[in-house]
Design a protein around this motif. Sequence first.
Motif: not given
Lengths: 326, 986
Positions: B621-628, B699-704, B608-616, B600-605
């Motif tokens: 105490g915060g958010y963890r990047a579970v897939s990058t 339940t989480g966030v995809i960042t690009m 969307c022409e993003a150089e990096k992306a992650s699912i957090n 998912l994260v790879e296809s989305a990135a």
Amino acid sequence: MKRRQVLQLLAGATLSMSCGAVAQTSKTYRVGTLTVGPPIPPTAGTGKMLVEGLEQRGFKLGQNLVYEARGAAGKVSQTANLMQELKAANVDVVVTVSYPAAAAAKASGVPTVIASGSGDPVKTGLVTSLAQPGGNVTGISDDAAALSTKRLGLLKQLSPQLRRVAMLWNKDDLGMSQRYDASAKAAQEMGVTVLPLGVREPDDFNDAFTTMDSSRPDAILMVSDSLTLLNRKRVFDYAAQHRLPAIYEQDFVARDGGLMSYGADQKESFDRAAALVTKIFEGAKPADLPFELPTRYLLVVNLKTAKATGINLPPDFVALADEVVE
Amino acid sequence: MKADVKQNASAATTGLDRPDVAAAVSGASVVRSLLFVKYVALLIAVVVLALIANGIFEVWFSYREHKSALIDTQRLQAQAAADKIEEFITQIDSQLGWTTQLPWTDGTLDQRRFDALRLLRQVPAITELAQIDASGHEQLKVSRLTMDVVGSGIDYLDKPEFKLAMANKVYYGPVYFRRESEPYMTIALAGARRDSGVSVAQVNLKLIWDVVSKIQVGANGRAYVVDGGGRLIAHPDISLVLRNTDMSHLAQVESARAGSAGDPVQTALDIAGHEVLTAFAPVVPLGWYVFAETPIEEAYAPLYTSIQRTGYVLLGALGLAFIAGLFLAGRMVGPIQALRAGAARIGAGDLGQRIKIRTGDEVEALANQFNDMAGKLQESYADLEKKVELRTHELSDALDQQTAISEILRVTSNSPSDVQPVLNSVAEHAAHICDAQVVEVFLLEGKVLRDAAWYGDFPRLSEIPLDRATVIGRSIYDRQPVHVADLLTAGDEFAAGREYARKMGHRTILAVPLVREGRALGTITIRRAEVRPFAPKHIALLSTFADQAAIAIENVRLFEAEQERTHELSESLRQQTATADVLKIISRTTFDLQTVLDTLVESAARLCEAEKASINRAEDGGYRAVSTYGFSPELKQFAAEHLIPAGPASVTGRTVAGGATVQVLDVTADAEYKTTAYMKFGKVRTLLGVPMLREGMPTGVITMMRSEVRPFTDKQIELAQTFADQAVIAIENVRLFEEIQEKSRQVEEASKHKSQFLANMSHELRTPLNAILGYTELILDGIYGDAPDKMRNVLDRVQTNGRHLLGLINDVLDLSKIEAGQLALRLSDYSIKEMMEGVYVAVEPLAGNKKLGFRLELSEDLPTAYGDERRLSQVLLNLVGNAIKFTDTGAVTMKAAAANGSYTIAVNDTGPGIAEDDQAKIFEEFKQSEAAQTKAKGGTGLGLSIAKRIVEMHGGRLWVESTLGKGSTFFFTVPLKVESQARAEE
């Protein structure tokens, strides 16, 4: 009209080219004769009849026909060996006289034409049927068994007081034994006793004569085969000596000094045999050639013998004879 | 004559090519021989046809004549033979007549006998003669073969030879065969006086053969005699007669027997099946027929000769016709040939050719006309040549133009995306064809004309303003060609143009606008330095060029528009394909969450022409990047060790807080953004956060991330949201699946525990029960002294109930063992027959007690089987036991049969039967038939259940067929060779 003649001429020419008669081919044909008596010469008697018959049909001795004669001269046991000689000589057909000769020829497998003297071939087992012989044997079947009764009848006609007849026959010849049986049966019906005198070899004739001396017959009936024929003069002498009327089978026996004979016309039989030989030369198989029966039966009376022995032959009887020897 | 032509031709050789003439002449010889051959062939054909017709007539008539001649001869021969046979019979008749003249008195017997014997002597054909008195009794018989018989008195009254002879005077009997061999016939003749009786003679017909055999019919023919019944009586081949051949089926015999009606059959098949010519004659008194036949080939013979003869004549005539044909055809074809050769030379262009023929006929007149024609042709030829030259020049001009146009078209089609080569080509060709010093193509851009292509040696203008006072401008405004012969003298109309002319040194100018859909796109101008106006054809040509250029320009515009659309479409397709791919992976790998998220994260990135992306995902105490995607190993390491802070300090925090997508155009310009640690591992400028919402809750966030400032388009944001939704579904799926897996594992565990417990319990229960039963039995056996009757009754009940309990426990034990998977089959070879007999012996007393019939029916050929014999016995015992238990009257039958690698055992009873509804239940544990009497019979309700499982462990099947009130049949089928234990169905 002229054109048709020309056409016919042309047609004839073509046909004559196409139908080559057997006799015109270059092949040489070999006929053998086999008998238990002396060999049959081609120049006289039945041999001559056969050769003439063949000549009429296009086979000429010395040209396209070779004639081989074998005879056992009374030694029946020699017959088979003689037959082997004929086979070795490569004969196309063998013409036989007498049953042992026919049997030997049959055993050899060589195409065989029985000319005479072999009895009823169905009864002797040479063939299964006259119309369809089925083996390597065909020829002329004589009705001799029945004829013996005719001969008895002739004897009875000659001497009405006939009570006992002496019958001479070759015990070793199956065809001859048949005749004896038939004659004995007919004799019984006529109220005539038969004095059976079966012989096997020349010496047996003395015994036969001795038997006749002791129980004198009124007449003699001789069943012809090579053995009896070879010794016929002795029988003639005995009959003359005792003034006994006697009857024989073949015409030549009466001409030769016998009182009388009644039997199939030998000339006719050998002529028919020649016809059958011709057919076999031409490629027919004996199995497909039906046996024929004689048509002509000759009564030959020898008046000379009658006079010499003092037997009186009534004119009516003589008048019925086909041939009278004087 | 041919020689004449040749000399003439060589003398009159003109400037034309020699090979042409030679070719014409060689072609001529082929035609010549054709005509020649035709004449010869015609002559031959006429002669041959006449001869063949004649031949056929001759052959046919000679065949007919010959055939009828043959038939005539045959008929005569047949008649002669018939006459002879008739004579033969008549002679016998007359001879017989002598024997019937005496009346029957006692004294005449000797005389008669003598007469009879004499008759035999005179007529050899008669073999036997019998004389019958007037009262029909045989008085005398004489024969050649047997003794004479006198006074036999044989009764002839009913015999046809007597009866018919008395009635008709004479009687001819049918032909018969003595000893199946000799043909005979009976002839009977009655005397003139009533009391003279009848003489019956047996006549040998072999003599007739002689007559028949001696008849020579044709060359290969034969004669034969057939009696009234169609039977063969005489034939040269005696064998045929002796075989008693029936000829009645032959057409000729049939026809003869049918009588004189109609023509007799002339050709037919003989007995051997060969075709023959046939004729016949009847033998009147006997009703016989004599046939004479020759093979049909004999009739054909003259046919063959005739054919042969006709053939020879034909050959001779052929030769003569050939020679005559050669001569005549030569005479006829010669002059024609000379004429044709001369014409051919003229035709080939040798106009000086004159043909010389002196035949004094039409051919000569024709030759003269040819000569006149050649002269006229020669005159007109020169005139023609001039005209051709002129026309050729015009054509070559037109060709140049056509070539130029097609060249431009070729260039146009070769460069659909670039107009420059087209314009260059137009310029170059225009210059050449219109003979101009310079050609220039301007394209209109707003109010300016820009120089697009140029050809010539004048200086080049890069651009000029649009002005009506120039020739170029005017052509654009008016959208039609403008032609000025001399700009310097054209006046003020083209004042600006004049200035250009002065400056650049041209005088004559032509400008043609490039017009497309009523709009001028530019113009082509051609100029000359001297005053020399352009011809109208040049204007027309240039207009064509202008149109072509306009089309090319339009094409390029359309092409570019098309390119743009295609690019958009393929982009959209790529996105859809990626989405579909992701969905495919999600559905394929439901349980491997990491793979799904990575994809998912790879296809989305990428999309969307993003150089990096992650699912957090949220953590304490915060958010963890579970897939990058696009993270360097160092960044990954860092992300694993550090949580992303919540709240407005991170884009993730902001997204969660708002529950909606957040885009930060440039994080460096964002004062609140504090997650700068990431920047150590690479530039981050534009950031996008997309929430993963489940039931409205993130339940989480995809960042690009992008390293440059470039906002994500609406389309890309929409796409990212789709991926976020997919991620939510995938995470949910995995959670549900794991839950179900855990639950089923727990259920299985519980079931095993239950079975284990049952197995242990049963064992524990059985041990003491065995002791109770044992002791009870000992007491009943009187080991401990005589027990009083009252006690015995009680002990009996103890024993009965105890045994029942033991049975129940055993069954429970078996069942629990099976369920716990502890029951193993002991496989060995066994005899079905012995097994069944064992069961029979064991159960027979039970059946005897109830007075039931009990039968065992075994088929003869039961083979040896391989399985657990003890367990199968148990099954059978259970079924038979049940049957006896539930049956009160009638009989129980056991049957076994083997087929196709398995055997079937059936246990049939005449008991109450089982209702259809109950039939399935009875195989369940602790279930029995609902019927009232079942309750009365007792039982654990486990037997059938165990039996069913044992059979199934053998890989077999157990079932029941039953009708209520009529009894039941239990069947089970087991493979003959059990290869391995099958699992009993749960």
